[in-house]
Write a protein that holds these residues in place. Structure first.
Motif, PDB file in Angstrom:
ATOM      1  N   PRO A 211       0.821  -1.201   0.000  1.00 26.95           N
ATOM      2  CA  PRO A 211       0.000   0.000   0.000  1.00 26.95           C
ATOM      3  C   PRO A 211       0.860   1.258   0.000  1.00 26.95           C
ATOM      4  N   THR A 212       0.531   2.176  -0.869  1.00 21.43           N
ATOM      5  CA  THR A 212       1.208   3.455  -0.935  1.00 21.43           C
ATOM      6  C   THR A 212       0.177   4.559  -1.004  1.00 21.43           C
ATOM      7  N   THR A 213       0.642   5.769  -0.713  1.00 23.45           N
ATOM      8  CA  THR A 213      -0.270   6.912  -0.763  1.00 23.45           C
ATOM      9  C   THR A 213      -0.773   7.145  -2.180  1.00 23.45           C
ATOM     10  N   ALA A 214       0.110   6.941  -3.159  1.00 19.64           N
ATOM     11  CA  ALA A 214      -0.288   7.144  -4.548  1.00 19.64           C
ATOM     12  C   ALA A 214      -1.346   6.137  -4.977  1.00 19.64           C
ATOM     13  N   SER A 215      -1.179   4.869  -4.564  1.00 28.43           N
ATOM     14  CA  SER A 215      -2.157   3.856  -4.957  1.00 28.43           C
ATOM     15  C   SER A 215      -3.498   4.095  -4.286  1.00 28.43           C
ATOM     16  N   ILE A 216      -3.479   4.506  -3.022  1.00 26.01           N
ATOM     17  CA  ILE A 216      -4.744   4.787  -2.324  1.00 26.01           C
ATOM     18  C   ILE A 216      -5.454   5.970  -2.968  1.00 26.01           C
ATOM     19  N   THR A 217      -4.681   7.038  -3.267  1.00 30.08           N
ATOM     20  CA  THR A 217      -5.280   8.213  -3.906  1.00 30.08           C
ATOM     21  C   THR A 217      -5.791   7.878  -5.295  1.00 30.08           C
ATOM     22  N   GLY A 218      -4.986   7.082  -6.040  1.00 30.02           N
ATOM     23  CA  GLY A 218      -5.415   6.693  -7.379  1.00 30.02           C
ATOM     24  C   GLY A 218      -6.666   5.842  -7.357  1.00 30.02           C
ATOM     25  N   GLY A 219      -6.738   4.913  -6.400  1.00 27.37           N
ATOM     26  CA  GLY A 219      -7.937   4.089  -6.289  1.00 27.37           C
ATOM     27  C   GLY A 219      -9.162   4.903  -5.940  1.00 27.37           C
ATOM     28  N   PHE A 220      -8.994   5.922  -5.084  1.00 26.94           N
ATOM     29  CA  PHE A 220     -10.121   6.780  -4.714  1.00 26.94           C
ATOM     30  C   PHE A 220     -10.645   7.546  -5.918  1.00 26.94           C
ATOM     31  N   PHE A 221      -9.730   8.122  -6.698  1.00 21.92           N
ATOM     32  CA  PHE A 221     -10.156   8.898  -7.865  1.00 21.92           C
ATOM     33  C   PHE A 221     -10.748   8.008  -8.952  1.00 21.92           C
ATOM     34  N   VAL A 222     -10.227   6.784  -9.083  1.00 24.27           N
ATOM     35  CA  VAL A 222     -10.796   5.857 -10.063  1.00 24.27           C
ATOM     36  C   VAL A 222     -12.228   5.501  -9.685  1.00 24.27           C
ATOM     37  N   SER A 223     -12.436   5.227  -8.376  1.00 22.79           N
ATOM     38  CA  SER A 223     -13.782   4.905  -7.910  1.00 22.79           C
ATOM     39  C   SER A 223     -14.724   6.094  -8.070  1.00 22.79           C
ATOM     40  N   LEU A 224     -14.222   7.301  -7.752  1.00 21.41           N
ATOM     41  CA  LEU A 224     -15.051   8.496  -7.888  1.00 21.41           C
ATOM     42  C   LEU A 224     -15.394   8.754  -9.349  1.00 21.41           C
ATOM     43  N   PHE A 225     -14.405   8.604 -10.224  1.00 17.89           N
ATOM     44  CA  PHE A 225     -14.644   8.825 -11.656  1.00 17.89           C
ATOM     45  C   PHE A 225     -15.629   7.804 -12.215  1.00 17.89           C
ATOM     46  N   SER A 226     -15.533   6.556 -11.736  1.00 20.94           N
ATOM     47  CA  SER A 226     -16.455   5.520 -12.184  1.00 20.94           C
ATOM     48  C   SER A 226     -17.882   5.840 -11.763  1.00 20.94           C
ATOM     49  N   ARG A 227     -18.059   6.345 -10.549  1.00 22.15           N
ATOM     50  CA  ARG A 227     -19.406   6.667 -10.085  1.00 22.15           C
ATOM     51  C   ARG A 227     -19.972   7.875 -10.832  1.00 22.15           C
ATOM     52  N   ILE A 228     -19.106   8.834 -11.148  1.00 20.95           N
ATOM     53  CA  ILE A 228     -19.567   9.993 -11.912  1.00 20.95           C
ATOM     54  C   ILE A 228     -20.031   9.559 -13.299  1.00 20.95           C
ATOM     55  N   LEU A 229     -19.266   8.656 -13.933  1.00 18.33           N
ATOM     56  CA  LEU A 229     -19.666   8.153 -15.246  1.00 18.33           C
ATOM     57  C   LEU A 229     -20.989   7.396 -15.171  1.00 18.33           C
ATOM     58  N   THR A 230     -21.179   6.643 -14.073  1.00 16.24           N
ATOM     59  CA  THR A 230     -22.446   5.924 -13.908  1.00 16.24           C
ATOM     60  C   THR A 230     -23.618   6.892 -13.789  1.00 16.24           C
ATOM     61  N   LEU A 231     -23.431   7.986 -13.015  1.00 15.58           N
ATOM     62  CA  LEU A 231     -24.489   8.980 -12.876  1.00 15.58           C
ATOM     63  C   LEU A 231     -24.772   9.683 -14.200  1.00 15.58           C
ATOM     64  N   LEU A 232     -23.723  10.001 -14.944  1.00 20.22           N
ATOM     65  CA  LEU A 232     -23.926  10.667 -16.224  1.00 20.22           C
ATOM     66  C   LEU A 232     -24.620   9.749 -17.227  1.00 20.22           C
ATOM     67  N   SER A 233     -24.328   8.449 -17.137  1.00 21.11           N
ATOM     68  CA  SER A 233     -24.959   7.514 -18.078  1.00 21.11           C
ATOM     69  C   SER A 233     -26.455   7.386 -17.833  1.00 21.11           C
ATOM     70  N   LEU A 234     -26.907   7.731 -16.616  1.00 24.68           N
ATOM     71  CA  LEU A 234     -28.336   7.637 -16.320  1.00 24.68           C
ATOM     72  C   LEU A 234     -29.147   8.588 -17.185  1.00 24.68           C
ATOM     73  N   PHE A 235     -28.563   9.756 -17.508  1.00 21.59           N
ATOM     74  CA  PHE A 235     -29.301  10.759 -18.257  1.00 21.59           C
ATOM     75  C   PHE A 235     -29.227  10.508 -19.756  1.00 21.59           C
ATOM     76  N   THR A 236     -28.543   9.447 -20.169  1.00 19.62           N
ATOM     77  CA  THR A 236     -28.558   9.048 -21.577  1.00 19.62           C
ATOM     78  C   THR A 236     -29.579   7.953 -21.845  1.00 19.62           C
ATOM     79  N   LEU A 237     -30.216   7.454 -20.786  1.00 22.48           N
ATOM     80  CA  LEU A 237     -31.215   6.406 -20.949  1.00 22.48           C
ATOM     81  C   LEU A 237     -32.550   7.010 -21.358  1.00 22.48           C
ATOM     82  N   ASN A 238     -33.395   6.180 -21.883  1.00 19.56           N
ATOM     83  CA  ASN A 238     -34.775   6.555 -22.168  1.00 19.56           C
ATOM     84  C   ASN A 238     -35.668   5.746 -21.238  1.00 19.56           C
ATOM     85  N   PRO A 239     -35.959   6.266 -20.048  1.00 23.93           N
ATOM     86  CA  PRO A 239     -36.694   5.468 -19.058  1.00 23.93           C
ATOM     87  C   PRO A 239     -38.129   5.176 -19.459  1.00 23.93           C
TER      88      PRO A 239
END
Length: 234
Positions: free
Chosen positions: A53-81
């Motif tokens: 474990p390193t500070t860079a890996s922890i920070t990188g994992g946090f931003f990857v998870s945050l970016f993934s969730r943002i993409l998931t939220l943005l993809s919701l508005f491309t759906l036709n419910p």
């Protein structure tokens, strides 16, 4: 000893098993399976990277998870419910607001990915179509209350067409189609002028935007539950 999420894994592949769950209506099992699979994958990845474990890996994992969730939220508005809605979805009874629609804190979770979000949105919109329609009417009423000129414009446009219908029946304009067509075009132009000048379209746009955002967020975060609850025996 832990069993596989697919109890028939030795004879039926996961893709066929998930297809059978969709066709049989056991979407809540498919929803839970998607969450469990994502959780297991995340835990395995974290355990594999926990050796160094390193500070860079922890920070990188946090931003990857945050970016993934943002993409998931943005993809919701491309759906036709509304693509899978039918008239039968509005003909039944309105689901209970407290137990079925809102539920409790355990009834919500962040979608694990685009597939799970899409599954939840399409199914929940069909289940709670009448609830969402009621919310739109409520938001529309609140918006018109905050914009009295828009309310006056909406009432005026409705009154204009009522007067036109009354005069058409009284004067027998059906016998004079040319005159009736001219009066219809005139009433349409007058309605457009009233709606635009009194900002009725902006009130409807605000109500539609807020209700659409609430519908998308609620449908994507609301976990799928069995469509038909088992009846209690007397």
């Amino acid at each position: 000893m832990k069993f596989s999420s697919n109890p028939l894994a030795l004879s039926i592949p996961d893709a066929a098993f998930e297809s059978w769950l969709r066709d049989s209506g056991y979407l809540e099992i498919l929803d839970h399976h998607s969450s469990s699979t994502t959780t297991t994958t995340t835990t395995t990845t974290a355990a594999a990277s926990s050796n160094t474990p390193t500070t860079a890996s922890i920070t990188g994992g946090f931003f990857v998870s945050l970016f993934s969730r943002i993409l998931t939220l943005l993809s919701l508005f491309t759906l036709n419910p509304l693509s899978k809605l039918t008239t039968d979805d509005f003909s039944g009874q309105t689901p209970c607001w407290t137990r079925a629609f809102f539920g409790d804190c355990g009834s919500y979770s962040f979608p694990s990915g685009n597939d799970q979000a899409r599954l939840r949105v399409h199914e929940n919109v069909k289940r709670y179509a009448r609830n969402y329609a009621s919310l739109f009417i409520l938001f529309c009423a609140c918006t018109l209350y905050q914009m009295p000129l828009a309310l006056i414009g909406l009432i005026s446009s409705l009154a204009l067409w009522d007067i036109f219908k009354f005069c058409s029946d009284r004067w027998g304009l059906d016998l004079y189609p040319a005159i009736r067509q001219v009066l219809v075009r005139t009433a349409q132009c007058a309605t457009v002028v009233i709606l635009v000048c009194l900002n009725v379209q902006m009130a409807l746009f605000y109500a539609l935007g807020v209700s659409y955002a609430v519908m998308i967020l609620h449908a994507s975060f609301r976990k799928l539950t069995p469509a038909e609850q088992p009846s209690r025996r007397r």
